[in-house]
Enzyme design. Sequence first.
Site, PDB file in Angstrom:
ATOM      1  N   HIS A 121       0.819  -1.212   0.000  1.00 16.13           N
ATOM      2  CA  HIS A 121       0.000   0.000   0.000  1.00 16.13           C
ATOM      3  C   HIS A 121       0.858   1.269   0.000  1.00 16.13           C
ATOM      4  O   HIS A 121       1.953   1.308   0.545  1.00 16.13           O
ATOM      5  CB  HIS A 121      -0.974   0.007   1.184  1.00 16.13           C
ATOM      6  CG  HIS A 121      -0.341  -0.167   2.532  1.00 16.13           C
ATOM      7  ND1 HIS A 121      -1.068  -0.372   3.663  1.00 16.13           N
ATOM      8  CD2 HIS A 121       0.954  -0.173   2.936  1.00 16.13           C
ATOM      9  CE1 HIS A 121      -0.278  -0.480   4.700  1.00 16.13           C
ATOM     10  NE2 HIS A 121       0.968  -0.356   4.282  1.00 16.13           N
ATOM     11  N   SER A 140       4.659   2.421   1.151  1.00 13.71           N
ATOM     12  CA  SER A 140       5.019   3.842   1.098  1.00 13.71           C
ATOM     13  C   SER A 140       6.380   4.110   0.473  1.00 13.71           C
ATOM     14  O   SER A 140       6.922   5.201   0.620  1.00 13.71           O
ATOM     15  CB  SER A 140       4.953   4.483   2.490  1.00 13.71           C
ATOM     16  OG  SER A 140       3.666   4.319   3.053  1.00 13.71           O
TER      17      SER A 140
END
Length: 212
Positions: A121, A140
């Site tokens: 994610h 990230s």
Amino acid sequence: MPGAVVHSGAVLGKDVVVGSGAVVGPSVSVGQSTRIWYNVVLSNCSVGEFCTIHNGACIGQDGFGFFVGEDGQVKKKPQMLHAKIRNHVEIGANTCIDRGSWRDTLIGDETKIDNLVQIAHNVVIGKCCMICGQVGIAGSATLGDYVTLGGRVAIRDHVSIASKVRLAANSSVTKDIQKPGDYGGFPAVPINEWRRQTANLRIFTKKDGDRR
């Protein structure tokens, strides 16, 4: 194709092909002339034009985000955003791209991704990147344009990699790479430095073996 499932809330462009066993869920848009092959699952994502998504790929599912609460229980962090795939992207079989939690996961134009790649994610990948099989990119992380990752490269969370970086197979990125060039090793360092480390280790190991 027969056996495909397209949710009534999904939006498909002109000449999109959806293979048997594929599922296109709600909150999904697919651009024109994109090919979605067998058993692909799309949710919470947008896919651009002229993309190819190979068998078994999953895009837009929740990322791996958990924390231990004050009561000692493992709790899930909300995963509420999307995955965005730009135009002319190719995604290999059984690759997984998670949706974002604090920013959308993004794959840039013309990027090519091999089979069995995990993109976590909030990852942002630039345009024209090439990502080989079994690469793992933790949450990230940010990759610039024209980045090449050899097979089984690992990238830790929250690091940034500059444009036009190439990483040798099995390398592990543990901190930001700010200059273009070739890198390798664990942790990843400029390629010539990695080669010297490898040569010195071989010499040291041989000498140690001779002493025994």
